[in-house]
Design a protein around this motif. Structure first.
Motif, short mmCIF file in Angstrom:
data_model
loop_
_atom_site.label_atom_id
_atom_site.label_comp_id
_atom_site.label_asym_id
_atom_site.label_seq_id
_atom_site.Cartn_x
_atom_site.Cartn_y
_atom_site.Cartn_z
N GLY A 45 -15.13 58.19 79.61
CA GLY A 45 -16.10 59.12 79.04
C GLY A 45 -15.59 60.53 78.91
N GLN A 46 -14.46 60.83 79.55
CA GLN A 46 -13.87 62.17 79.45
C GLN A 46 -13.41 62.42 78.01
OE1 GLN A 46 -10.65 62.72 82.20
NE2 GLN A 46 -10.17 64.80 81.53
N GLU A 47 -13.70 63.61 77.49
CA GLU A 47 -13.29 63.95 76.13
C GLU A 47 -11.98 64.72 76.17
OE1 GLU A 47 -15.89 65.02 72.45
OE2 GLU A 47 -15.34 66.92 73.40
N LEU A 48 -11.00 64.24 75.43
CA LEU A 48 -9.68 64.86 75.41
C LEU A 48 -9.37 65.45 74.04
CD1 LEU A 48 -7.57 62.09 77.21
CD2 LEU A 48 -8.58 64.15 78.23
N LEU A 49 -8.71 66.60 74.05
CA LEU A 49 -8.16 67.17 72.83
C LEU A 49 -6.78 66.55 72.61
CD1 LEU A 49 -8.33 69.52 70.64
CD2 LEU A 49 -6.96 70.85 72.25
N ILE A 50 -6.56 66.00 71.44
CA ILE A 50 -5.26 65.39 71.11
C ILE A 50 -4.56 66.31 70.11
CG2 ILE A 50 -4.06 63.36 70.27
CD1 ILE A 50 -5.71 62.80 72.77
N PRO A 51 -3.59 67.12 70.57
CA PRO A 51 -2.89 68.03 69.65
C PRO A 51 -2.18 67.28 68.53
CG PRO A 51 -2.46 68.61 71.94
CD PRO A 51 -3.13 67.27 71.96
N TYR A 52 -2.00 67.99 67.43
CA TYR A 52 -1.30 67.40 66.29
C TYR A 52 0.20 67.61 66.42
CZ TYR A 52 0.72 67.05 61.62
OH TYR A 52 1.53 66.73 60.56
N ILE A 53 0.95 66.54 66.30
CA ILE A 53 2.41 66.60 66.22
C ILE A 53 2.81 65.90 64.93
CG2 ILE A 53 4.59 65.79 67.19
CD1 ILE A 53 3.52 66.16 69.93
N THR A 54 3.64 66.56 64.14
CA THR A 54 4.07 65.99 62.88
C THR A 54 4.76 64.64 63.09
OG1 THR A 54 4.40 68.23 62.02
CG2 THR A 54 5.40 66.43 60.78
N GLU A 55 4.36 63.67 62.30
CA GLU A 55 4.96 62.33 62.39
C GLU A 55 6.45 62.39 62.07
OE1 GLU A 55 4.43 57.85 60.44
OE2 GLU A 55 3.07 59.48 59.87
N ARG A 56 7.21 61.54 62.72
CA ARG A 56 8.64 61.43 62.46
C ARG A 56 8.98 60.01 62.02
NH1 ARG A 56 11.76 65.74 64.83
NH2 ARG A 56 10.39 67.20 65.92
N HIS A 57 10.04 59.92 61.23
CA HIS A 57 10.50 58.61 60.74
C HIS A 57 12.01 58.57 60.83
CE1 HIS A 57 10.90 55.02 58.25
NE2 HIS A 57 11.85 55.66 57.59
N THR A 58 12.54 57.49 61.40
CA THR A 58 13.99 57.32 61.50
C THR A 58 14.49 56.56 60.27
OG1 THR A 58 13.88 57.28 63.91
CG2 THR A 58 15.88 56.40 62.89
N VAL A 59 15.42 57.16 59.57
CA VAL A 59 15.91 56.60 58.31
C VAL A 59 16.63 55.27 58.56
CG1 VAL A 59 17.45 56.96 56.34
CG2 VAL A 59 16.15 58.89 57.29
N ALA A 60 16.25 54.27 57.78
CA ALA A 60 16.87 52.94 57.84
C ALA A 60 17.81 52.77 56.64
CB ALA A 60 15.79 51.86 57.82
N PRO A 61 18.70 51.78 56.70
CA PRO A 61 19.61 51.55 55.56
C PRO A 61 18.85 51.36 54.25
CG PRO A 61 20.32 50.28 57.47
CD PRO A 61 18.98 50.87 57.83
#
Length: 214
Positions: A45-61
């Motif tokens: 029931g505790q309310e949490l603030l979830i900060p925004y972190i820019t998504e990352r993607h690891t380049v595949a072949p």
């Protein structure tokens, strides 16, 4: 976007960090702004603030920026957004294994242009670097970044503010300057995978999680 989350049975901060960021080690990013000193103790029931972190993607072949733009945005022509956010001079060349920032273009904020504003100035204010103006210009279909009409409503893409460390910088001082709270240094350290928050190097690029909506 910054979100609020209500804890349910079975949740832990490490599970939430994995769910929201894809990295269970980012527990302090959630714990610090929520004033949680013991990450093993959160209550249902505790309310949490979830900060925004820019998504990352690891380049595949065989991946390309245009292909990634099509995948993430549904529009391959937005590849310059990815190129600008990641300082890629030649968008036809990306290295396999490289970690790319993926600016948020979906659930974003809006900004109404006022007199005297330029895309260069907005990029510096929002993201820490004026050179990141294509992150703003391309999603807004602006062909001349030197001319933006007063009163125009711009999409404000989600991308964490960045800062290049200079002599004399400390995480505590940067946290005080950016958030108005020096204790947020632990959140910056976690988001940037800094093991010793007392050791940062000149020239290092730091990313600051968003605690407010765009």
């Amino acid at each position: 976007m910054v979100t609020k989350y209500e804890v349910v049975a079975g949740d832990t901060l490490s599970k939430l960090a994995q769910r929201f960021y894809g990295d269970a080690t980012l527990v302090p990013v959630i714990a610090v702004p929520n004033g949680i000193t013991d990450p093993d103790e959160i209550t249902v029931g505790q309310e949490l603030l979830i900060p925004y972190i820019t998504e990352r993607h690891t380049v595949a072949p065989d991946e390309t920026l245009s292909g990634l733009a099509q995948h993430f945005y549904g529009d391959g022509t937005l590849f310059p957004v990815l190129a600008a956010a990641n300082h890629i001079a030649d968008p036809n060349v990306i290295q396999v294994g490289r970690s790319l920032l993926i600016p948020e273009l979906g659930d974003v904020g809006r900004h109404t242009v006022v007199a005297g504003e330029t895309l260069w100035e907005l990029a510096r204010r929002w993201y820490g670097e004026a050179q990141l103006y294509p992150v703003i210009s391309f999603p807004n279909h602006i062909t001349d970044p030197d001319h933006v009409e007063v009163g125009r409503v711009l999409i404000r893409p989600g991308l964490n503010y960045r800062h290049t460390v200079v002599p004399g910088d400390t995480l505590r001082a940067l946290a005080e300057d950016h958030y108005g709270n020096a204790e947020m240094f632990a959140m910056i350290a976690a988001a940037n995978h800094i093991a010793d928050p007392n050791r940062i190097t000149v020239g290092q690029v730091l990313f600051f999680p968003n605690l407010t909506n765009f």
